[in-house]
Write a protein that holds these residues in place. Structure first.
Motif, PDB file in Angstrom:
ATOM      1  N   GLN A 235     -20.563  -6.722  11.335  1.00 39.26           N
ATOM      2  CA  GLN A 235     -21.184  -7.805  12.104  1.00 39.26           C
ATOM      3  C   GLN A 235     -22.660  -7.999  11.750  1.00 39.26           C
ATOM      4  N   LYS A 240     -29.405  -8.493  10.435  1.00 45.69           N
ATOM      5  CA  LYS A 240     -30.121  -9.244  11.471  1.00 45.69           C
ATOM      6  C   LYS A 240     -31.408  -8.536  11.904  1.00 45.69           C
ATOM      7  N   SER A 272     -15.218 -13.122   2.593  1.00 42.00           N
ATOM      8  CA  SER A 272     -15.469 -14.359   3.348  1.00 42.00           C
ATOM      9  C   SER A 272     -15.411 -14.125   4.854  1.00 42.00           C
ATOM     10  N   PRO A 275     -19.556 -13.126   6.088  1.00 39.43           N
ATOM     11  CA  PRO A 275     -20.479 -13.899   5.255  1.00 39.43           C
ATOM     12  C   PRO A 275     -21.952 -13.579   5.491  1.00 39.43           C
ATOM     13  N   ILE A 276     -22.248 -12.875   6.583  1.00 39.02           N
ATOM     14  CA  ILE A 276     -23.665 -12.550   6.820  1.00 39.02           C
ATOM     15  C   ILE A 276     -24.135 -11.409   5.919  1.00 39.02           C
TER      16      ILE A 276
ATOM     17  N   ILE B  61     -17.866 -19.655   2.254  1.00 35.73           N
ATOM     18  CA  ILE B  61     -18.322 -19.677   3.654  1.00 35.73           C
ATOM     19  C   ILE B  61     -19.721 -19.086   3.717  1.00 35.73           C
ATOM     20  N   ALA B  63     -23.104 -18.030   6.307  1.00 37.89           N
ATOM     21  CA  ALA B  63     -23.415 -17.614   7.675  1.00 37.89           C
ATOM     22  C   ALA B  63     -24.820 -18.075   8.043  1.00 37.89           C
ATOM     23  N   TRP B  65     -27.533 -17.512  11.325  1.00 37.26           N
ATOM     24  CA  TRP B  65     -27.781 -16.800  12.575  1.00 37.26           C
ATOM     25  C   TRP B  65     -29.087 -17.339  13.166  1.00 37.26           C
ATOM     26  N   ILE B  72     -22.966 -15.629  15.009  1.00 38.15           N
ATOM     27  CA  ILE B  72     -23.166 -15.959  13.598  1.00 38.15           C
ATOM     28  C   ILE B  72     -22.311 -17.189  13.325  1.00 38.15           C
ATOM     29  N   GLU B  74     -20.472 -19.899  11.146  1.00 41.22           N
ATOM     30  CA  GLU B  74     -19.873 -19.958   9.811  1.00 41.22           C
ATOM     31  C   GLU B  74     -19.575 -21.414   9.455  1.00 41.22           C
TER      32      GLU B  74
END
Lengths: 359, 122
Positions: A235, A240, A272, A275-276, B61, B63, B65, B72, B74
């Motif tokens: 996550q 972040k 995919s 993606p973060i 894809i 992301a 934030w 998050i 997408e």
């Protein structure tokens, strides 16, 4: 000034020892007008069930004078004794009671009340940085806003080396955005965040039908930390909050390299879905820190060495005793590892913790 | 030594269509028309050798934030990718890079259109 008194000249920081708090004593720090104050004083065992069935001590066959909580609780005078037994110059103590956080049912005030009372008790009775005595600020993750308030109130106290979240059953798991405020507050306060395996996860396996402590103790700790690691990594908590120092305690260390490989394999197949992330899961995990206890005992030293290299090397490991638990590791668990250099042992036994916790 | 191989007439490779052709020694190359852009990829996934050119194409894809407490988000980027149908390893069509690790890649080739014919340089 703390003298270097420990074995073979090593400066030892024990990054994880436990303190069995007395709930009636902690209740002194709960406001008088809160009904839970009297509940904690009169019925402590009902208000905060302990975890870890069946018996840690193999039905009386594990019996050592220095392990366990002989008085039924820890008292402040026990800390210097613990440091002497472990051979630690610095000790970071962590709650015992709150390891069972995941067993608390009900959406009531107990987590925030006990977390705050524990912080005040620690400040009042225990913490003494000049003598090398530190604790972690245990966060009531059930109420993230209250957790942030606790960080704001006590996070700058020198005696708190970091903050702590107990693994072993938080719902949703710690990668969820619900906890973002906690991560932001820790990052801003430069408080390392320790994720500590929770005793409640042992009981989970017992409830599901596993019979022996050898089974629940093995699975409970691994599941506790692995389940939260997966959530946190995928996550994108480290993406972040790049300034947040993340520590995982008390599941040994070899699970880390195997989880890295597992997550990388999944990620290459399903990138995919995450993606973060901007790099492989293992690359985030090799920037986290890991407590060493209970140190694994692989048959092959070569395998042990390569696994440590995979997880980022000696720079990522923090010696932890887990004292006074039955399976606590003395510093010799580290000094006896044959392939580590003197410098690597120094890092693991003290220098890494000094750097991570700023102590 | 490169070779220019005719794939087909341009009208036989409409947008959102593909052709997989055999070149020497059983080697296969997939040629794709995605939104009017041509791409060519070797039909061997570097993972387990799967027929990557038979996979589904979508946009990568991405992301976004917007800060603590937010989901998050997408959305699709403009980068076309193809996912190997065997295990999902996903590659950018423009350069063959795996979307999760740019050190892994599937071989790509240049596509040219001359005299209304599509060619791959391989």
């Amino acid at each position: 000034m703390i003298a270097i008194t420990s074995m073979a000249g090593y400066y030892i920081v024990d990054s994880d020892a436990h303190y069995l708090e007395s709930l009636p004593e902690l209740a002194d720090y709960i406001p008088d007008n809160n009904p839970f104050k009297q509940r904690f004083k009169r019925q402590p065992s009902k208000m905060f069930p302990s975890a870890g069935y069946p018996d840690h001590y193999m039905y009386g066959r594990i019996k050592r004078d220095e392990v366990g909580y002989l008085r039924g609780q820890t008292v402040p005078e026990d800390i210097p004794t613990a440091m002497e037994i472990v051979g630690a110059d610095v000790i970071v103590v962590i709650t015992q009671k709150m390891l069972a956080f995941a067993r608390l049912g009900g959406d009531d005030e107990r987590p925030e009340l006990i977390s705050n009372a524990y912080a005040d008790y620690m400040l009042d009775r225990i913490l003494d940085p000049k003598e090398g005595i530190y604790a972690l600020l245990v966060l009531p993750y059930q109420d993230p806003e209250r957790a942030v308030e606790l960080i704001d109130r006590c996070g700058s106290e020198k005696g708190f080396a970091g903050a702590c979240m107990i693994c072993g059953g938080p719902e949703p798991p710690f990668g969820n955005r619900k906890y973002d405020g906690i991560y932001e507050a820790c990052q801003d306060a430069k408080l390392p965040l320790v994720f500590h395996a929770g005793g409640a996860s042992l009981d989970y396996f017992y409830i599901k039908g596993y019979e022996k402590f050898i089974e629940t103790h093995t699975l409970g700790f691994l599941w506790s930390n692995m389940s939260q690691l997966v959530s946190i990594v995928i996550q994108g908590v480290a993406e972040k909050f790049p300034g947040l120092k993340i520590v995982f305690q008390e599941s040994g260390i070899l699970y880390v390299s195997s989880l890295m490989a597992r997550l990388d394999a999944e990620y290459l197949k399903r990138a995919s879905e995450a993606p973060i992330l901007t790099k492989r899961p293992s690359e985030y995990m090799s920037n986290f820190y890991y407590g060493t206890q209970p140190l694994d005992e692989p048959k092959s030293a070569e395998y042990f060495k390569s696994a440590i290299e995979e997880m980022g090397g000696a720079s990522q490991l923090l010696y932890s005793s887990d004292y006074p638990h039955w399976d606590y590791d003395p510093p010799s668990a580290i000094t006896s590892i044959p392939f580590l250099t003197r410098e690597e042992k120094e890092l693991i036994l003290g220098k890494n913790a000094q750097r991570v916790f700023g102590i | 030594m490169t070779e220019k191989i005719k794939v087909c007439h341009r009208e036989e490779l409409e947008p959102d269509s593909r052709k997989v052709i055999s070149v020497e020694k059983g080697r296969e190359i997939g040629i794709f028309n995605v939104d009017g852009e041509y791409y060519a990829v070797e039909n061997v996934c570097p993972h387990r050798g799967g027929p990557v050119c038979n996979g589904q194409i979508q946009k990568k894809i991405k992301a976004e934030w917007k800060g603590p407490g937010n989901r998050i988000e997408e959305t699709f980027s403009s980068i076309p990718t193809i996912a190997c149908p065997w295990h999902g390893w996903e590659f950018k069509l423009e350069n063959g890079e795996h979307i999760g690790d740019s050190k892994i890649y599937v071989k790509t080739y240049e596509v040219v259109v001359e005299d209304d014919n599509v060619y791959v340089i391989c």
